[in-house]
Design a protein around this motif. Sequence first.
Motif, PDB file in Angstrom:
ATOM      1  N   GLN A  20       0.842  -1.204   0.000  1.00 57.66           N
ATOM      2  CA  GLN A  20       0.000   0.000   0.000  1.00 57.66           C
ATOM      3  C   GLN A  20       0.871   1.245   0.000  1.00 57.66           C
ATOM      4  O   GLN A  20       0.644   2.175  -0.763  1.00 57.66           O
ATOM      5  CB  GLN A  20      -0.946  -0.032   1.209  1.00 57.66           C
ATOM      6  CG  GLN A  20      -1.957   1.076   1.247  1.00 57.66           C
ATOM      7  CD  GLN A  20      -1.530   2.218   2.159  1.00 57.66           C
ATOM      8  OE1 GLN A  20      -0.611   2.106   2.956  1.00 57.66           O
ATOM      9  NE2 GLN A  20      -2.193   3.331   2.005  1.00 57.66           N
ATOM     10  N   ALA A  31      -6.180  -5.176  -0.059  1.00 60.46           N
ATOM     11  CA  ALA A  31      -6.849  -3.867  -0.041  1.00 60.46           C
ATOM     12  C   ALA A  31      -7.707  -3.702   1.203  1.00 60.46           C
ATOM     13  O   ALA A  31      -7.705  -2.631   1.828  1.00 60.46           O
ATOM     14  CB  ALA A  31      -7.693  -3.689  -1.306  1.00 60.46           C
ATOM     15  N   ILE A  32      -8.419  -4.748   1.581  1.00 58.55           N
ATOM     16  CA  ILE A  32      -9.241  -4.680   2.796  1.00 58.55           C
ATOM     17  C   ILE A  32      -8.335  -4.498   4.011  1.00 58.55           C
ATOM     18  O   ILE A  32      -8.591  -3.654   4.876  1.00 58.55           O
ATOM     19  CB  ILE A  32     -10.121  -5.933   2.943  1.00 58.55           C
ATOM     20  CG1 ILE A  32     -11.141  -6.008   1.802  1.00 58.55           C
ATOM     21  CG2 ILE A  32     -10.833  -5.933   4.299  1.00 58.55           C
ATOM     22  CD1 ILE A  32     -11.850  -7.352   1.694  1.00 58.55           C
ATOM     23  N   ASP A  35      -6.904  -0.986   4.133  1.00 55.32           N
ATOM     24  CA  ASP A  35      -7.901   0.003   4.587  1.00 55.32           C
ATOM     25  C   ASP A  35      -7.978   0.047   6.110  1.00 55.32           C
ATOM     26  O   ASP A  35      -8.063   1.118   6.702  1.00 55.32           O
ATOM     27  CB  ASP A  35      -9.290  -0.324   4.014  1.00 55.32           C
ATOM     28  CG  ASP A  35      -9.424  -0.007   2.536  1.00 55.32           C
ATOM     29  OD1 ASP A  35      -8.558   0.715   1.980  1.00 55.32           O
ATOM     30  OD2 ASP A  35     -10.397  -0.494   1.918  1.00 55.32           O
ATOM     31  N   TRP A  36      -7.946  -1.121   6.752  1.00 57.29           N
ATOM     32  CA  TRP A  36      -7.991  -1.154   8.219  1.00 57.29           C
ATOM     33  C   TRP A  36      -6.674  -0.696   8.822  1.00 57.29           C
ATOM     34  O   TRP A  36      -6.651  -0.027   9.857  1.00 57.29           O
ATOM     35  CB  TRP A  36      -8.391  -2.535   8.734  1.00 57.29           C
ATOM     36  CG  TRP A  36      -9.847  -2.796   8.487  1.00 57.29           C
ATOM     37  CD1 TRP A  36     -10.392  -3.674   7.604  1.00 57.29           C
ATOM     38  CD2 TRP A  36     -10.941  -2.106   9.087  1.00 57.29           C
ATOM     39  NE1 TRP A  36     -11.764  -3.580   7.632  1.00 57.29           N
ATOM     40  CE2 TRP A  36     -12.130  -2.628   8.530  1.00 57.29           C
ATOM     41  CE3 TRP A  36     -11.051  -1.096  10.041  1.00 57.29           C
ATOM     42  CZ2 TRP A  36     -13.395  -2.184   8.905  1.00 57.29           C
ATOM     43  CZ3 TRP A  36     -12.314  -0.651  10.423  1.00 57.29           C
ATOM     44  CH2 TRP A  36     -13.465  -1.187   9.854  1.00 57.29           C
ATOM     45  N   VAL A  38      -4.661   1.562   7.612  1.00 58.62           N
ATOM     46  CA  VAL A  38      -4.651   3.023   7.524  1.00 58.62           C
ATOM     47  C   VAL A  38      -5.419   3.635   8.695  1.00 58.62           C
ATOM     48  O   VAL A  38      -5.041   4.690   9.213  1.00 58.62           O
ATOM     49  CB  VAL A  38      -5.229   3.486   6.158  1.00 58.62           C
ATOM     50  CG1 VAL A  38      -5.552   4.968   6.156  1.00 58.62           C
ATOM     51  CG2 VAL A  38      -4.267   3.143   5.037  1.00 58.62           C
ATOM     52  N   GLN A  39      -6.465   2.964   9.125  1.00 63.18           N
ATOM     53  CA  GLN A  39      -7.277   3.485  10.228  1.00 63.18           C
ATOM     54  C   GLN A  39      -6.654   3.229  11.595  1.00 63.18           C
ATOM     55  O   GLN A  39      -7.208   3.649  12.617  1.00 63.18           O
ATOM     56  CB  GLN A  39      -8.676   2.868  10.172  1.00 63.18           C
ATOM     57  CG  GLN A  39      -9.442   3.302   8.937  1.00 63.18           C
ATOM     58  CD  GLN A  39     -10.834   2.764   8.920  1.00 63.18           C
ATOM     59  OE1 GLN A  39     -11.595   2.981   9.864  1.00 63.18           O
ATOM     60  NE2 GLN A  39     -11.193   2.049   7.863  1.00 63.18           N
ATOM     61  N   HIS A 103     -16.018   2.104  11.987  1.00 59.95           N
ATOM     62  CA  HIS A 103     -14.867   1.699  12.792  1.00 59.95           C
ATOM     63  C   HIS A 103     -15.286   1.374  14.230  1.00 59.95           C
ATOM     64  O   HIS A 103     -14.929   0.316  14.765  1.00 59.95           O
ATOM     65  CB  HIS A 103     -13.799   2.783  12.770  1.00 59.95           C
ATOM     66  CG  HIS A 103     -12.455   2.290  13.181  1.00 59.95           C
ATOM     67  ND1 HIS A 103     -11.312   2.984  12.957  1.00 59.95           N
ATOM     68  CD2 HIS A 103     -12.053   1.169  13.810  1.00 59.95           C
ATOM     69  CE1 HIS A 103     -10.273   2.318  13.425  1.00 59.95           C
ATOM     70  NE2 HIS A 103     -10.701   1.209  13.950  1.00 59.95           N
TER      71      HIS A 103
END
Length: 142
Positions: A20, A31-32, A35-36, A38-39, A103
Motif C-alpha cells: 500500500q 486492499a481490505i 484500509d484497516w 490506515v485506520q 470503525h
Amino acid sequence: MFTPSSHDVRRFFCDAFRKQRAGEILTPMDAIAADWIVQHPEYHDALMDADAAVARDYSVEGGQPNPFLHLSMHLSIAEQVSIDQPRGIKAAHDLLVARIGEHDAHHDIMECLGEMIWTSQRNGVPPDTEAYIDCVRRRATR
C-alpha cells in the motif's frame, strides 16, 4: 482448508502495508487489510518490519496490544458481514454502523466476538452464533 500460522498472518499484514505504501497492486484481501491498517496508525511501526513482527511477543503479560490480532478481527468481521455469516450479522452490523460509524461498530462487534469465543472455549462447547448476533443487536439498540 487453509490455516495460516501466526507468522503467516503477521507477514500478510506487513506485506499489505508495504504494498500500500509503495503504491503496488493489491489483491482484494490486501486492499481490505490496508484500509484497516490506515485506520490504525498506532500499528504502523509494528508493521514496518516483517521479521521483527514475527519475532515479537505480544503476550498478555507483555502489556502491549497485539496489532495482528486486532487487524485480523477487523478482517473476520468484514468477511462475516460481506457474506452474512453467521446469518443476521450483516443486519446487526448495519444497525450498529448507522448508530456509531463503521470503525467503532467493528470495535463493538469485536467485544461480542471475543465474548463468544471465550465462552465457547471456557465451556468446551461450539460457538453460540445466536448469542453473538444478539450481543451486536443489543449494542446497536442501546
